[in-house]
Structures are given as structure tokens and as C-alpha cells.
Design a protein around this motif. Structure first.
Motif, PDB file in Angstrom:
ATOM      1  N   ALA A  31     -23.587   3.202 -37.548  1.00 54.51           N
ATOM      2  CA  ALA A  31     -22.312   2.525 -37.293  1.00 54.51           C
ATOM      3  C   ALA A  31     -22.528   1.183 -36.607  1.00 54.51           C
ATOM      4  O   ALA A  31     -21.810   0.213 -36.887  1.00 54.51           O
ATOM      5  N   GLN A  32     -23.514   1.097 -35.716  1.00 53.01           N
ATOM      6  CA  GLN A  32     -23.789  -0.170 -35.039  1.00 53.01           C
ATOM      7  C   GLN A  32     -24.340  -1.224 -36.000  1.00 53.01           C
ATOM      8  O   GLN A  32     -24.075  -2.417 -35.844  1.00 53.01           O
ATOM      9  N   CYS A  33     -25.106  -0.782 -36.984  1.00 53.30           N
ATOM     10  CA  CYS A  33     -25.706  -1.720 -37.939  1.00 53.30           C
ATOM     11  C   CYS A  33     -24.742  -2.130 -39.054  1.00 53.30           C
ATOM     12  O   CYS A  33     -24.986  -3.128 -39.761  1.00 53.30           O
ATOM     13  N   LEU A  34     -23.656  -1.363 -39.247  1.00 53.04           N
ATOM     14  CA  LEU A  34     -22.771  -1.587 -40.387  1.00 53.04           C
ATOM     15  C   LEU A  34     -22.172  -2.989 -40.426  1.00 53.04           C
ATOM     16  O   LEU A  34     -22.150  -3.614 -41.504  1.00 53.04           O
ATOM     17  N   PRO A  35     -21.657  -3.577 -39.311  1.00 50.49           N
ATOM     18  CA  PRO A  35     -21.088  -4.934 -39.409  1.00 50.49           C
ATOM     19  C   PRO A  35     -22.091  -5.964 -39.922  1.00 50.49           C
ATOM     20  O   PRO A  35     -21.728  -6.835 -40.725  1.00 50.49           O
ATOM     21  N   ALA A  66     -17.531  -3.956 -35.188  1.00 44.43           N
ATOM     22  CA  ALA A  66     -18.460  -4.066 -34.064  1.00 44.43           C
ATOM     23  C   ALA A  66     -17.797  -3.698 -32.748  1.00 44.43           C
ATOM     24  O   ALA A  66     -18.436  -3.157 -31.844  1.00 44.43           O
ATOM     25  N   ALA A  67     -16.487  -3.966 -32.636  1.00 44.08           N
ATOM     26  CA  ALA A  67     -15.786  -3.670 -31.395  1.00 44.08           C
ATOM     27  C   ALA A  67     -15.777  -2.186 -31.072  1.00 44.08           C
ATOM     28  O   ALA A  67     -15.665  -1.797 -29.904  1.00 44.08           O
ATOM     29  N   LEU A  68     -15.932  -1.332 -32.094  1.00 44.47           N
ATOM     30  CA  LEU A  68     -15.871   0.110 -31.873  1.00 44.47           C
ATOM     31  C   LEU A  68     -17.166   0.677 -31.297  1.00 44.47           C
ATOM     32  O   LEU A  68     -17.145   1.733 -30.666  1.00 44.47           O
ATOM     33  N   THR A  69     -18.301   0.000 -31.521  1.00 42.47           N
ATOM     34  CA  THR A  69     -19.583   0.585 -31.133  1.00 42.47           C
ATOM     35  C   THR A  69     -20.486  -0.341 -30.326  1.00 42.47           C
ATOM     36  O   THR A  69     -21.411   0.139 -29.672  1.00 42.47           O
ATOM     37  N   LEU A  70     -20.270  -1.632 -30.359  1.00 41.97           N
ATOM     38  CA  LEU A  70     -21.240  -2.568 -29.794  1.00 41.97           C
ATOM     39  C   LEU A  70     -20.807  -3.226 -28.494  1.00 41.97           C
ATOM     40  O   LEU A  70     -21.611  -3.933 -27.867  1.00 41.97           O
ATOM     41  N   VAL A  73     -20.301  -8.017 -26.051  1.00 39.66           N
ATOM     42  CA  VAL A  73     -21.422  -8.878 -26.458  1.00 39.66           C
ATOM     43  C   VAL A  73     -21.775  -8.641 -27.919  1.00 39.66           C
ATOM     44  O   VAL A  73     -21.989  -9.589 -28.696  1.00 39.66           O
ATOM     45  N   GLY A  74     -21.853  -7.380 -28.331  1.00 42.32           N
ATOM     46  CA  GLY A  74     -22.145  -7.076 -29.723  1.00 42.32           C
ATOM     47  C   GLY A  74     -21.061  -7.572 -30.658  1.00 42.32           C
ATOM     48  O   GLY A  74     -21.346  -8.015 -31.784  1.00 42.32           O
ATOM     49  N   THR A  75     -19.803  -7.522 -30.205  1.00 44.12           N
ATOM     50  CA  THR A  75     -18.703  -8.026 -31.035  1.00 44.12           C
ATOM     51  C   THR A  75     -18.829  -9.528 -31.231  1.00 44.12           C
ATOM     52  O   THR A  75     -18.630 -10.045 -32.343  1.00 44.12           O
ATOM     53  N   LEU A  76     -19.158 -10.246 -30.161  1.00 49.89           N
ATOM     54  CA  LEU A  76     -19.373 -11.694 -30.292  1.00 49.89           C
ATOM     55  C   LEU A  76     -20.547 -11.997 -31.213  1.00 49.89           C
ATOM     56  O   LEU A  76     -20.504 -12.961 -31.999  1.00 49.89           O
ATOM     57  N   ALA A  77     -21.613 -11.182 -31.132  1.00 53.55           N
ATOM     58  CA  ALA A  77     -22.759 -11.383 -32.017  1.00 53.55           C
ATOM     59  C   ALA A  77     -22.357 -11.175 -33.474  1.00 53.55           C
ATOM     60  O   ALA A  77     -22.744 -11.966 -34.356  1.00 53.55           O
ATOM     61  N   ALA A  78     -21.578 -10.127 -33.748  1.00 51.28           N
ATOM     62  CA  ALA A  78     -21.125  -9.883 -35.121  1.00 51.28           C
ATOM     63  C   ALA A  78     -20.217 -11.013 -35.599  1.00 51.28           C
ATOM     64  O   ALA A  78     -20.297 -11.442 -36.760  1.00 51.28           O
ATOM     65  N   ALA A  79     -19.354 -11.525 -34.698  1.00 49.65           N
ATOM     66  CA  ALA A  79     -18.480 -12.639 -35.072  1.00 49.65           C
ATOM     67  C   ALA A  79     -19.296 -13.893 -35.363  1.00 49.65           C
ATOM     68  O   ALA A  79     -18.999 -14.639 -36.312  1.00 49.65           O
TER      69      ALA A  79
END
Length: 382
Positions: A31-35, A66-70, A73-79
Motif C-alpha cells: 500500500a505504501q508503494c502503490l502511489p 499516500a495520505a492513508l499510509t505514508l 512527509v510521504g504525502t508531500l513526496a508522492a505529490a
């Protein structure tokens, strides 16, 4: 987080398959890698002959996922990854200034902001729930594993209990010490398994020990009372899964320090305690090995009796669970407990001594513990 017979059952075995936790962790990693996988897939499509497909709405979902699992910081990285893909595809396809690209960028901006806010809210809620769980667990620990007294009659004492699971407060190891009309009595034990079943077995054994110690002169009878408590606990309908009833057992060691200079021991399948005298650690082995609580009916042995050993002023006695001696380093070597005991300065207090042992254990493993650990150290004063 080891007397029951097979028909009555025995608490303490694992209550879920060993691979359940690993399976959940694998799904979470996916799930973390999916975005990022979606962003990569969009990039491949946009630079291929299939670039006529409208992929902007798909790319916009990556910050939300990404907001659900990361976390924030992870959400900003995915964005940021999604933004980079959008810039590359707009450049490669010469689509700058078109309404579609403008809409994609606006959508990505709105979803990214919403994703960061959502991930922060989710993280705060999870932290609040975790703090509440920790408070409840700490309260339960203080009921089941009470704070260890520093002075009990003729001995100074200290206790230490560590759980292998990072968020757990109570595992399958147990320990306690009480002052009774018959002297100071101590117990350490190890329930086979983890989780709620192990905690129930720990509570049953400690409850029986605390009650019987004050009214029973014979130390062996106190051990029998603990075994009987496990029998009663296992007999409760539906209290334990079937695999727990068939496989559970508990190792236990009891010690009694009376007024005279001896220590009396009853050992049911537990690692022997170490007596530290004049800088030398000596294992107090039982004369006849006995099966753990729960296996007495299946592995009959000679009658269990208490055994006495000299315990003089200035001596130290360490009771521990197998998580100490079975701890391994990166080369799979076991923790050298007697050698480590002999290296710790004699001038340390019992609490300082256990802290030194704990630090040596952590240095030996080089990481988190793989099993629960419980230790009791007592100093004979007079």
C-alpha cells in the motif's frame, strides 16, 4: 508473553498463526508503494504510443493514497513525484497551456493539500489512540506485574521485565516477590506463547502465588497451587483457542529466603538461577529435572521437593527467564550470562546491577529483543 492435562487444556500457546503479522506487514508495504507505482505507470503511458489516454485524473489520486499510509512527509513526496511526472509528460507531449494540463495541475494541487491535511489528522488520531492504549496497558501492567519492592526482610531486591513487542507492556514472562511469615518468596516464570492467552496465564499464576505464599508453609505446595490455578483457568469454556489448550505450558522457578542463611528452590523446567559469591557465578542446578507446569501428567518424574543451597551475607542471586540466555548476537552466539555477571562491579546496587545486565544484553543482540525477558536480583544483607 507453559497442572493441566490434555483433556483439560493448557493456556499459553500462540493464539494466531505465526505468519499473520508478516502477511499484514507485506500488504502495508505494498500500500505504501502503490502511489509511486501509479505515478510510474502514468509516466510510461504518457511517453509511449498510448499517450492519447487521459491519465491526469489517475495521477491526481497518488497524494490521496499516500495520505492513508505514508504520513504528511510521504504525502508531500508522492505529490512531488506526481508533479514531476506531470511536468515531464506536458513537456514531452507539448501540451503546456492546454485546458487539460491546467486542470490536471489544479486538481493535483487541491488533492495534495487535502492529502497533507488528512494525513496529519489521521496521524494525530492514531497517536491519541496509541497513547490511550499505552495508559491502559500500563495500568494493567501495574496490576498484573506490580512495582518491585526494593527491600524485603533480609534482602535488597530489584526486578526487570522487558517485552519483545515494542508496544507491549505485558508479555509471557512473569515475576514477583513477597514477604511472608515463612521468609521472602520469589517467582519467575515463562508462559509459552504471546498475546491475551499468555497474559491470562500470567495473571492466574501470579494470583495463586500471591495468595498461597502467605498461608502455605511448604514452598512446593505453593507451586502446586499455581499449577491448580492454571487448571482452573484452562477449564473455563471458550476461554482459550484449541491450539492453546493442547500445547500450552509454563516454566516456573520459586525461591524462598528464610531467616537462616539458605535459599530454598523449586524448579519446574526453568533455567537455573545463578548465585554470585566473591565474584564467581555458580548455577544452582536442580538435583532432578522436573517438567514445566502443564506437562507433569505427560512427563512424569520423581516427586518434586524444594532444595536448599547456602545463601550467605554478601551473596547475590539472579533469577531470570530464557530470553536472557537464549539472546543471540549477529553470529548466533548465545548471551554469556555468567561471564557478564562476573564482570559487573560488586559495588553496584541491585537496580544498577540489572541495568548493567540489560545494557550488556542490548549490546550483545545489537537490536531489539526476540523474546521477553524477566530478571530478579536479590542481595543477602544479614
Amino acid at each position: 508473553m507453559r497442572s493441566h492435562n490434555r483433556s483439560q487444556g493448557r493456556p499459553g500457546a500462540p493464539s494466531r498463526p505465526a505468519g499473520a503479522g508478516g502477511h499484514s506487514r507485506t500488504l502495508f508495504k505494498i500500500a505504501q508503494c502503490l502511489p509511486f507505482a501509479i505515478a510510474l505507470g502514468v509516466l510510461v503511458i504518457e511517453v509511449s504510443p498510448a499517450h492519447d489516454l487521459v491519465t491526469g485524473p489517475v495521477l491526481t489520486t497518488t497524494p490521496a493514497l499516500a495520505a492513508l499510509t505514508l504520513g504528511p512527509v510521504g504525502t508531500l513526496a508522492a505529490a512531488a513525484v506526481a508533479l514531476a511526472v506531470s511536468v515531464i509528460t506536458a513537456t514531452v507531449n507539448e501540451a503546456w497551456g492546454t485546458p487539460l494540463v491546467t486542470g490536471n495541475f489544479l486538481g493535483l494541487l487541491v488533492v495534495s493539500l487535502a492529502g497533507v491535511l488528512l494525513s496529519r489528522a489521521v496521524r494525530r488520531r492514531r497517536q491519541s489512540e496509541l497513547d490511550q492504549i499505552r495508559r491502559v496497558a500500563l495500568a494493567a501492567q501495574e496490576v498484573v506485574l506490580r512495582p518491585f519492592p526494593e527491600r524485603l526482610g533480609p534482602v535488597w531486591a530489584a526486578g526487570l521485565c522487558l517485552t519483545a513487542e515494542a508496544e507491549a507492556q505485558i508479555g509471557g514472562d512473569l515475576y514477583d516477590a513477597v514477604q511472608t511469615p515463612y521468609g521472602v518468596r520469589l517467582i519467575v516464570g515463562d508462559v509459552r506463547g504471546k498475546g491475551l492467552s499468555a497474559v491470562r496465564a500470567v495473571a492466574a499464576v501470579l494470583g495463586a502465588f500471591r495468595e498461597a505464599s502467605h498461608y502455605t508453609a511448604d514452598l512446593q505446595e505453593v507451586m502446586d497451587r499455581c499449577e491448580a490455578a492454571l487448571r482452573r483457568e484452562a477449564a473455563l469454556p471458550g476461554a482459550y483457542p484449541e491450539e492453546v489448550l493442547m500445547e500450552g505450558f509454563t516454566t516456573a522457578l520459586m525461591a524462598q529466603v528464610p531467616a537462616d542463611h539458605v535459599v530454598r528452590l523449586v524448579n519446574r523446567g526453568h533455567p537455573p538461577p545463578y548465585l554470585l559469591r566473591q565474584g564467581k557465578a555458580l548455577a544452582l542446578m536442580p538435583s532432578a529435572p522436573q517438567p514445566p507446569l502443564g506437562l507433569g501428567d505427560l512427563v512424569p518424574g520423581p516427586p518434586v521437593t524444594s532444595e536448599s543451597h547456602p545463601f550467605l551475607p554478601g551473596d547475590r542471586l539472579l533469577l531470570y527467564t530464557d530470553g536472557v540466555i537464549e539472546a543471540r548476537d549477529r553470529d548466533s552466539r548465545f548471551f554469556p550470562l555468567p561471564e557478564t555477571m562476573e564482570r559487573i562491579p560488586a559495588a553496584t546496587t541491585p537496580r544498577e546491577y540489572l541495568d548493567e545486565l540489560h545494557q550488556a544484553l542490548i549490546r550483545h543482540t545489537g537490536g531489539p529483543l526476540s523474546d521477553d525477558v524477566a530478571m530478579i536480583l536479590i542481595d543477602r544483607l544479614a
